[in-house]
Each structure stands twice: as structure tokens, then as C-alpha cells.
Design a protein around this motif. Structure first.
Motif, PDB file in Angstrom:
ATOM      1  N   CYS A  20      -2.069  -8.216  -8.348  1.00 42.23           N
ATOM      2  CA  CYS A  20      -0.720  -7.712  -8.646  1.00 42.23           C
ATOM      3  C   CYS A  20      -0.632  -6.214  -8.358  1.00 42.23           C
ATOM      4  O   CYS A  20       0.383  -5.744  -7.826  1.00 42.23           O
ATOM      5  N   TYR A  23      -0.437  -5.904  -4.613  1.00 42.61           N
ATOM      6  CA  TYR A  23       0.919  -6.228  -4.162  1.00 42.61           C
ATOM      7  C   TYR A  23       1.872  -5.066  -4.443  1.00 42.61           C
ATOM      8  O   TYR A  23       2.723  -4.731  -3.613  1.00 42.61           O
ATOM      9  N   ILE A  28       5.052  -5.188  -2.022  1.00 42.70           N
ATOM     10  CA  ILE A  28       5.376  -6.610  -1.878  1.00 42.70           C
ATOM     11  C   ILE A  28       5.976  -7.183  -3.150  1.00 42.70           C
ATOM     12  O   ILE A  28       6.940  -7.957  -3.106  1.00 42.70           O
ATOM     13  N   TRP A  64       9.740  -9.948  -6.927  1.00 44.78           N
ATOM     14  CA  TRP A  64       9.190 -10.077  -5.582  1.00 44.78           C
ATOM     15  C   TRP A  64       9.972  -9.114  -4.708  1.00 44.78           C
ATOM     16  O   TRP A  64      11.011  -9.440  -4.138  1.00 44.78           O
ATOM     17  N   LEU A 156      -5.982  -7.732  -0.755  1.00 45.95           N
ATOM     18  CA  LEU A 156      -5.251  -8.985  -0.995  1.00 45.95           C
ATOM     19  C   LEU A 156      -6.205 -10.165  -0.838  1.00 45.95           C
ATOM     20  O   LEU A 156      -6.065 -11.005   0.032  1.00 45.95           O
ATOM     21  N   ASP A 159      -4.399 -14.009  -1.792  1.00 46.92           N
ATOM     22  CA  ASP A 159      -3.020 -13.761  -1.382  1.00 46.92           C
ATOM     23  C   ASP A 159      -2.125 -14.955  -1.705  1.00 46.92           C
ATOM     24  O   ASP A 159      -1.661 -15.670  -0.830  1.00 46.92           O
TER      25      ASP A 159
END
Length: 172
Positions: A20, A23, A28, A64, A156, A159
Motif C-alpha cells: 500500500c 502504491y 496508484i 484507487w 510492487l 501487485d
């Protein structure tokens, strides 16, 4: 006395928390671990009692970013055998009925929702619909019932959003 080793589920959640952060750094998604809701009762004489409340959330929640801020909710499970139980109670070790109902409610509201499952250092992903479909014939999921999450690269390394993106295409 030595420190008690962490459970596989706790270790797995730590790895997902690291994902997380990766990301978030990549722009992302912004996901955070959700602590179960509690109520602290103050007992006369100075004591305290902690009461765990019903949890409407899954393990990780957020947005997201790469999908315009779509809500996302993730539940993590880790098992030794290649079986993931679906339970009607609240006991640990499987997907509970309340978690499944919450995941379906979030998904119906437009969120991307998934169950991440760790078994033998590999991770797979299930959607709420996949879990619900299995309940029609049995009370557990087999490892082969879930979608594989290939080993990622760099930070990642799990993923899961790449696979969730295929399972959850953007609305047109």
C-alpha cells in the motif's frame, strides 16, 4: 522469555501494508490498514474495559487514485492448507459471513473489493462474487478457485491491483 512469533496473517498484512505504501508512492492508490472499532468503558475505580464493536470494514480501505478515486476495500487471509473456509460465525481463519456481506455491500456501492489469500508464500485474489458462488455448493474455497497474482517487480512485489484492475474494469 522470547518474543512470541507473529501469525502468518499478521505477517501477510504487513506485506500488504508495504504494498500500500508502494502504491501510494507511485500515485496508484491510497490504502490504509483499518483497526477494528472499539468502545472503551470506564469502570468505577479507575479501570477500563474494551468492547469490540461490529466491524463494517475490511482489513484495508482507501481510494484507487489511478481510477479517479474509486473506493477500494481489501480483506487479507492466510492459511496453511490450500483451503479457505467460509464461516457463518466470527471465528478467525476464514472469510466470515459478515465480511462477505460487507464486501458485497461495498461492491454494490461502486467500490472495488477483493479478498487476498496467502498460502505457501504465494498470493491469490478472490472477488465477493467468487466467494458467494462457492457457498452454493460448499463451505470452503480451494486454492485453485482463486486468481493467481504473479510476482511483481521492485517495490510492487505483490501487485494485487494489477489483477484487480482486470477483474474490475472501469465503467464506460
Amino acid at each position: 522469555m522470547g518474543k512470541k512469533s507473529e501469525s502468518p496473517g499478521t505477517v501477510f498484512e504487513g506485506e500488504i501494508a508495504a504494498m500500500c505504501l508502494a502504491y501510494q508512492d507511485a500515485g496508484i492508490a491510497s490504502l490504509e490498514k483499518v483497526d477494528p472499532p472499539i468502545r472503551v468503558l470506564h469502570i468505577p475505580g479507575g479501570g477500563k474495559r474494551v468492547v469490540f464493536l461490529a466491524n463494517p470494514f475490511l482489513d484495508f480501505s482507501g481510494t484507487w487514485t489511478a481510477r479517479g478515486g474509486k473506493a477500494i476495500h481489501i480483506e487479507c487471509k492466510a492459511t496453511s492448507p490450500p483451503i479457505l473456509n467460509i464461516k457463518s460465525g466470527t471465528s478467525r481463519g476464514g472469510i466470515t459471513e459478515s465480511q462477505l456481506i460487507a464486501s458485497e455491500r461495498w461492491e454494490a456501492a461502486g467500490a472495488a473489493v477483493a479478498f487476498l489469500w496467502r498460502h505457501e508464500a504465494k498470493t491469490r485474489i478472490l472477488t465477493p462474487a467468487m466467494v458467494r458462488a462457492q457457498l452454493a455448493t460448499r463451505n470452503s474455497l480451494r486454492w485453485c478457485d482463486a486468481h493467481d497474482i504473479p510476482q511483481g517487480s521492485g517495490f510492487l512485489f505483490i501487485d494485487f491491483l494489477a489483477v484487480l484492475a482486470r477483474l474490475n474494469p472501469p465503467a464506460t
